[in-house]
Enzyme design. Structure first.
Site, PDB file in Angstrom:
ATOM      1  CD  GLN A 146      29.830 -37.342 -20.208  1.00  0.00           C
ATOM      2  OE1 GLN A 146      28.711 -37.865 -20.264  1.00  0.00           O
ATOM      3  NE2 GLN A 146      30.763 -37.753 -19.380  1.00  0.00           N
ATOM      4  N   GLY A 147      30.987 -34.380 -24.194  1.00  0.00           N
ATOM      5  CA  GLY A 147      31.663 -34.900 -25.390  1.00  0.00           C
ATOM      6  C   GLY A 147      32.849 -35.776 -25.006  1.00  0.00           C
ATOM      7  CE1 TYR A 148      34.407 -35.917 -20.316  1.00  0.00           C
ATOM      8  CE2 TYR A 148      34.527 -38.044 -19.235  1.00  0.00           C
ATOM      9  CZ  TYR A 148      34.689 -36.682 -19.199  1.00  0.00           C
ATOM     10  OH  TYR A 148      35.130 -36.091 -18.043  1.00  0.00           O
ATOM     11  CB  SER A 149      31.388 -41.764 -26.147  1.00  0.00           C
ATOM     12  OG  SER A 149      31.163 -42.090 -24.807  1.00  0.00           O
ATOM     13  CD  GLU A 159      28.700 -39.849 -16.906  1.00  0.00           C
ATOM     14  OE1 GLU A 159      29.891 -39.546 -17.144  1.00  0.00           O
ATOM     15  OE2 GLU A 159      27.910 -40.245 -17.774  1.00  0.00           O
ATOM     16  CB  SER A 194      29.832 -50.894 -19.802  1.00  0.00           C
ATOM     17  OG  SER A 194      31.083 -51.536 -19.629  1.00  0.00           O
ATOM     18  CG  ASN A 195      26.728 -51.742 -14.707  1.00  0.00           C
ATOM     19  OD1 ASN A 195      26.916 -50.531 -14.877  1.00  0.00           O
ATOM     20  ND2 ASN A 195      25.657 -52.219 -14.116  1.00  0.00           N
ATOM     21  CD  GLU A 196      29.471 -55.575 -18.903  1.00  0.00           C
ATOM     22  OE1 GLU A 196      29.444 -54.399 -19.314  1.00  0.00           O
ATOM     23  OE2 GLU A 196      28.433 -56.257 -18.768  1.00  0.00           O
TER      24      GLU A 196
END
Ligand SMILES: Cc1cc2nc3c(=O)[nH]c(=O)nc-3n(C[C@H](O)[C@H](O)[C@H](O)COP(=O)(O)OP(=O)(O)OC[C@H]3O[C@@H](n4cnc5c(N)ncnc54)[C@H](O)[C@@H]3O)c2cc1C
Length: 398
Positions: A126-129, A244, A383-385
């Site tokens: 996966q090339g997202y970040s 995801e 992230s959960n935030e």
């Protein structure tokens, strides 16, 4: 919702149990149950066994190779696999790209790529970040510039999980810089063997090689590898993320983790009694078990919604937060229960295991390593935030 299994569902459960007893290689179950390292070959082996039985893509429609299960059957399958100690299915092709291609890909892409996901011909990553584009994913800077029949891709992705095993990467790329960030992103499939693609390892604090950086320098990508429409990639990216997140919640992992924890807490002694009888420990154990029971129901609701043609929306964010909190709490309690036995990080033990009589089996070999490694759960997949922000927007309208 009726949570009692019907006679047919119980028969299905028996069928799954018989399959697992017959087909799950003992050495794989041993590694999974004791948290030992799985090799690429281990993961490919289990993938192939499931594919042969037609039980690999259990959330895909039947016409593309799904088994046509109901929500409850999927739940039973996941539950039984967790208890039996099956390796995890690498999610990038099957649970992330697959649903995107099924919904947004053209016929040619579906016919070509989906069977290759099933038969393991391609290992996707996966090339997202990117550096500076994690939570603020829409700010991705990797560019794809159209040049005749190709896009020319330049930029960098980071945190690419298992990218060193992969031959294909799906990427979010910028195809228009002049518009609002979300409106200039496209979804591109890139062959990692193309000249100009370079994978560099990121070695994490625990010494693991799990994540990577991927660099693109003038990489030529055929235009037919564009999924959907140019500049509409943000829609597809968000759709993928809901799958995801639902997957990261990992109800099955927690079910198995709880079983393991209970065995350890019964074996380990605390003030002359099993740790499971210590009031403080028992209270934490009870709380996490109740949370897990509640999450199973939410998970079933999401699976049922998807089976009915819906898309996991804010529920996937709820599942991600709660699911990862439960998984982290279980790992934390397991590490505490094992006390000093869980402390050492022994590289060799993660391959071979070691037997600790006070704990039993080889479970202690991985307790500390797993505790630290799975801090990632509340970070990746958004992230959960960030999930809390999504819930506040989608449900509370804030
Ligand atoms: C082990 C691991 C594997 C990964 N695998 C992949 C992969 O295979 N492919 C891929 O594309 N990515 C992958 N990622 C990247 C992951 O998705 C990002 O790390 C994640 O989205 C967070 O982005 P960031 O690291 O840039 O942190 P930042 O975005 O810089 O966030 C830093 C902190 O600030 C908080 N924060 C940021 N913005 C807000 C806000 N608006 N409101 C409240 N809090 C906020 C975050 O919650 C976090 O705590 C992986 C990450 C890890 C750790």
């Amino acid at each position: 919702m009726d949570l009692q299994f019907t006679t047919e569902e119980l028969a299905f459960r028996d069928e799954v149990r018989a399959f697992l007893k017959d087909k799950l290689p003992e050495e794989l179950a041993h590694k999974v149950k004791n948290g030992l390292r799985l090799t690429k070959q281990d993961m490919e082996r289990w993938h192939a066994i499931l594919n042969e039985r037609g039980w690999l893509a259990n959330h895909w429609p039947e016409q593309y190779g799904g088994p046509g299960w109901s929500a409850v059957q999927k739940f039973i399958f996941e539950h039984e696999c967790a208890l039996a100690g099956t390796p995890r299915i690498v999610p990038f092709g099957l649970s992330m790209l697959g649903p995107v291609l099924i919904k947004y890909g053209n016929e040619q892409q579906k016919n070509y790529w989906l069977p290759r996901i099933l038969n393991g011909a391609d290992w996707w990553c996966q090339g997202y970040s990117e550096p500076g584009s994690g939570s603020d994913l829409a700010s991705v800077k990797t560019t794809a510039v159209r040049d005749g029949d190709h896009y020319i891709v330049n930029g960098q992705k980071t945190w690419t999980t298992l990218g060193h095993h992969a031959n294909m990467i799906f990427c979010l790329v910028r195809t228009n810089k002049e518009v609002k960030a979300q409106a200039g992103i496209s979804f591109l499939l890139i062959d990692m063997n193309t000249p100009g693609v370079e994978v560099r390892p990121i070695i994490t604090l625990d010494g693991e090689h799990e994540v990577n950086e991927v660099f693109f320098t003038d990489v030529k990508v055929p235009v037919e590898n564009l999924v959907g429409e140019e500049n509409k990639g943000w829609t597809y990216a968000k759709y993928l993320l809901t799958y995801e997140r639902t997957n990261i919640a990992g109800v099955g992992f927690s079910v198995a983790g709880l079983e393991k924890l209970k065995v350890v807490a019964d074996r380990v002694q605390c003030n002359g009694k099993p740790l499971s009888q210590d009031p403080l420990f028992a209270a934490r154990l009870a709380k996490v078990e109740i949370d897990l029971e509640n999450m199973k129901t939410t998970n079933l609701r999401v699976i049922a919604a998807v089976a009915g043609g819906g898309v996991p929306g804010a529920e996937s964010s709820m599942l991600k937060i709660k699911g990862t909190e439960i998984r982290q709490e279980l790992l934390s309690l397991t590490r505490r229960a094992m006390g000093p036995y869980a402390a050492p990080f022994i590289e060799e033990a993660l391959h071979a295991g070691y037997s600790e009589p006070a704990i039993g089996d080889e479970a202690a070999a991985s307790a500390a390593a797993s505790y630290f490694n799975y801090r990632k759960l509340s970070i990746f997949g958004g992230s959960n935030e960030i999930q809390k922000n999504i819930i506040s927007k989608m449900i509370l309208g804030l």
